[in-house]
Motif scaffolding. Structure first.
Motif, short mmCIF file in Angstrom:
data_model
loop_
_atom_site.label_atom_id
_atom_site.label_comp_id
_atom_site.label_asym_id
_atom_site.label_seq_id
_atom_site.Cartn_x
_atom_site.Cartn_y
_atom_site.Cartn_z
N LYS A 276 28.88 -25.82 -2.08
CA LYS A 276 29.96 -25.12 -1.40
C LYS A 276 29.48 -24.11 -0.36
N LEU A 277 28.22 -23.64 -0.48
CA LEU A 277 27.72 -22.60 0.42
C LEU A 277 26.38 -23.03 1.02
N ILE B 186 35.30 -17.35 -4.16
CA ILE B 186 34.38 -17.94 -3.19
C ILE B 186 34.23 -19.45 -3.41
N GLY C 265 23.93 -18.10 1.90
CA GLY C 265 24.98 -17.64 0.99
C GLY C 265 24.55 -17.73 -0.46
#
Length: 592
Positions: free
Chosen positions: A135-136, A362, A140
């Protein structure tokens, strides 16, 4: 290939039959009802009603196993200290009932906290570690790892021992040491957390890139030793060195290691860079021990540059005067047990909020088994609060009392009227033996050491046996604690232990293989549990105060380097034996 741990089926059946009771299925179901045509009439199954005794019987195996795990670490140490104090030092334990209640609170608190950690916090680390790379981007991911490293430091049970230790330091004898542990204790813990956060980042990158640990050890340990030597040359900063190196031992506890490891290994696995079996899980503990030392040393240099010692002494006198005037009517949050409860909530809740924000906001992932996770979080918070109360009245009180009385074996102290009880030579020998046995028994009682020993035995196909590793680590810790006590008795500086110890450790690192380097340097981290750290810290400070020493720190630092040297030395011996065996087999093959 690693061997699997197997168990005979007969042993399994025998173990499962203990404390078990067979209940026929018919007793659990209601009697069937039939209508006038003879057909069974469906009926709702009534809820099972359990009395208080039934509930206790069901929970008893669950609770007793977890309580016994903590009792094995606490009870033998407490009995050893009490018997040594009564038989050798000829002094009964003061406030024995309060200390016993505090130790019981430590066991209950740790039992609840460890169970809450497993059910409530570890699932966060595993889910986040597996989901983050998808996802990042990598920056991140590393930012999350850095913030997690800071958060877990505040949640470590043993970190509260530093704040308890701060109240024992004399500001006039060691002003900078006093300010780092009192009015700047928050900054000290924050710098320790920043060090752990940096270790989490480098450990995660190491998992991803497959880097060797050897260069990272040299690049982190050498600057730390250089800064320590510079601080050693300053008459005021020299008193900080022991605290800085002890902070490295405090950080690698039951919260930091599993959570940061779960994140790092999860990231590496999800990115398709699963770590090699001989390296997986190792190395990050070493980095999480060294970087906090650097952080505390840098903070001490900044404090010495910006704040004169006179100002610290003056402020300490004002704080003491204000505390005396407020003793008659203290605020509710300044009194026990509310102080410990607030510290417990402050340690766990921010970490949980951070993990929840990362997961839900997040990553936009749902929490599986949310009820069990909430239950685990509540257990962790309550357990931390109870542990803090036990730390104040049990471990810290017992360690400070025992440490303060040991000096009576060879010198005159107020607490023991007939002191010195023995000649100087015999008394010093008794003090050294006491410290050695304490270190040996405390280390062998650590559950993490047993787990590390089994892992190493499997990874080396039995060449490095679990018992060999456990006794090497325990011998190293025992020797380190004994050297730390002798340091206080003879008044020499901790650097006279650290410089030769780490020099030898670095030389052995060059000679050892990567696998043994990983195990050896990480072995120091598994020995500093939530029971050992507060006890040894309080004992060292109490012993130092009895001898008039300004610096009772450094015992944990000595107890960290000695097992590294012991394991690396044993590793080289094991490698030598393996090579001899390979040569023998090769010669026999040629002869055939």
């Amino acid at each position: 290939m690693a061997r699997r741990n197997t168990i005979r089926f007969g042993d399994y059946i025998q173990a499962m039959s203990i404390d078990s009771q067979k209940i026929p299925f018919q007793e659990l179901m209601p009697e069937p009802l039939f209508d006038r045509h003879g057909k069974e009439h469906p009926q709702p199954v009534p809820k099972m009603k359990l009395g208080g005794g039934d509930v206790l019987k069901i929970l008893q195996p669950y609770l007793s196993t977890r309580f016994i795990d903590q009792a094995r670490a606490v009870v033998p140490l407490a009995l050893y200290l009490a018997l040594f104090q009564y038989l050798v030092l000829q002094t009964p334990v003061m406030d024995a009932s309060i200390i016993a209640g505090g130790l019981f609170a430590v066991m209950i608190g740790l039992m609840m906290f460890m169970e809450g950690l497993k059910l409530g916090l570890m699932p966060f680390g595993e889910i986040i570690g597996n989901t983050l790379p998808r996802k990042l981007p990598l920056p991140g991911v590393l930012c999350i790892a850095f913030l997690l490293g800071i958060g877990v430091t505040f949640a470590e049970p043993a970190i509260g021992a530093l704040q308890v230790a701060g109240s024992i330091v004399d500001p006039e004898k060691a002003p900078y040491l006093f300010t780092l542990l009192n009015d700047r204790s928050g900054a000290t813990v924050l710098l320790v957390g920043l060090g752990v956060g940096l270790a989490a980042v480098l450990g995660t990158v190491r998992f991803l890139r497959g880097w060797s640990l050897k260069p990272m050890i040299f690049m982190s340990v050498l600057p730390t030793l250089i800064l320590s030597v510079i601080a050693f040359m300053d008459p005021e900063l020299t008193k900080i060195v022991g605290l800085a190196w002890d902070c490295g031992a405090v950080t690698t506890g039951p919260v930091t290691v599993p959570l940061v490891l779960a994140l790092g290994i999860g990231v590496a696995s999800a990115a398709g860079k699963g770590a090699d079996s001989s390296l997986s899980g190792f190395g990050i503990v070493t980095l999480a021990s060294v970087f906090p030392i650097l952080g505390v040393l840098l903070l001490s240099f900044y404090t010495a540059y910006t704040v004169p010692p006179e100002l610290i002494i003056e402020k300490a006198a004002e704080i003491k005067l204000a505390a005396q005037s407020a003793t008659s009517q203290p605020q509710w949050y300044e009194a026990t047990p509310w102080t410990e409860v607030i510290l417990g909530v402050r340690a766990i809740v921010p970490l949980v909020i951070f993990l929840a924000v990362v997961l839900l906001v997040i990553l936009r992932e749902k929490l599986k088994n949310a009820f069990i996770t909430y239950y685990g979080i509540i257990l962790a918070v309550v357990g931390m609060c109870i542990f803090n109360i036990g730390l104040t009245y049990g471990l810290a009180k017992l360690g400070d009392q025992s440490g303060g009385l040991i000096a009576g074996a060879f010198t005159s102290i107020d607490a023991i009227t007939a002191s010195p009880l023995y000649s100087v030579t015999v008394g010093v020998g008794i003090a050294g033996l006491f410290a050695w046995v304490l270190g040996l028994s405390a280390t062998l009682a650590e559950p993490a050491l047993n787990a590390l020993g089994m892992t190493v035995q499997n990874l080396t196909n039995g060449a490095f046996k679990k018992s060999m590793l456990m006794f090497a680590v325990a011998f190293g810790v025992a020797t380190g604690i004994m050297l730390g006590v002798l340091k206080l008795i003879y008044g020499f500086h901790i650097m006279y232990i650290l410089i030769p110890g780490y020099t030898l450790g670095l030389i052995l690192t060059l000679l050892s293989t990567e696998e043994f380097v990983n195990v050896g340097w990480d072995s120091a981290g598994v020995t500093t549990g939530p029971v050992t750290v507060p006890l040894v810290l309080a004992m060292g400070l109490g012993f130092g105060n009895a001898l008039g020493s300004t610096d009772g720190f450094g015992i944990l630092a000595a107890a960290s380097i000695c097992p590294i040297v012991a394991v690396l030395t044993l590793g080289i011996y094991v490698q030598f034996k393996i090579k001899l065996e390979e040569r023998r087999v090769a010669r026999e093959g040629e002869m055939e």
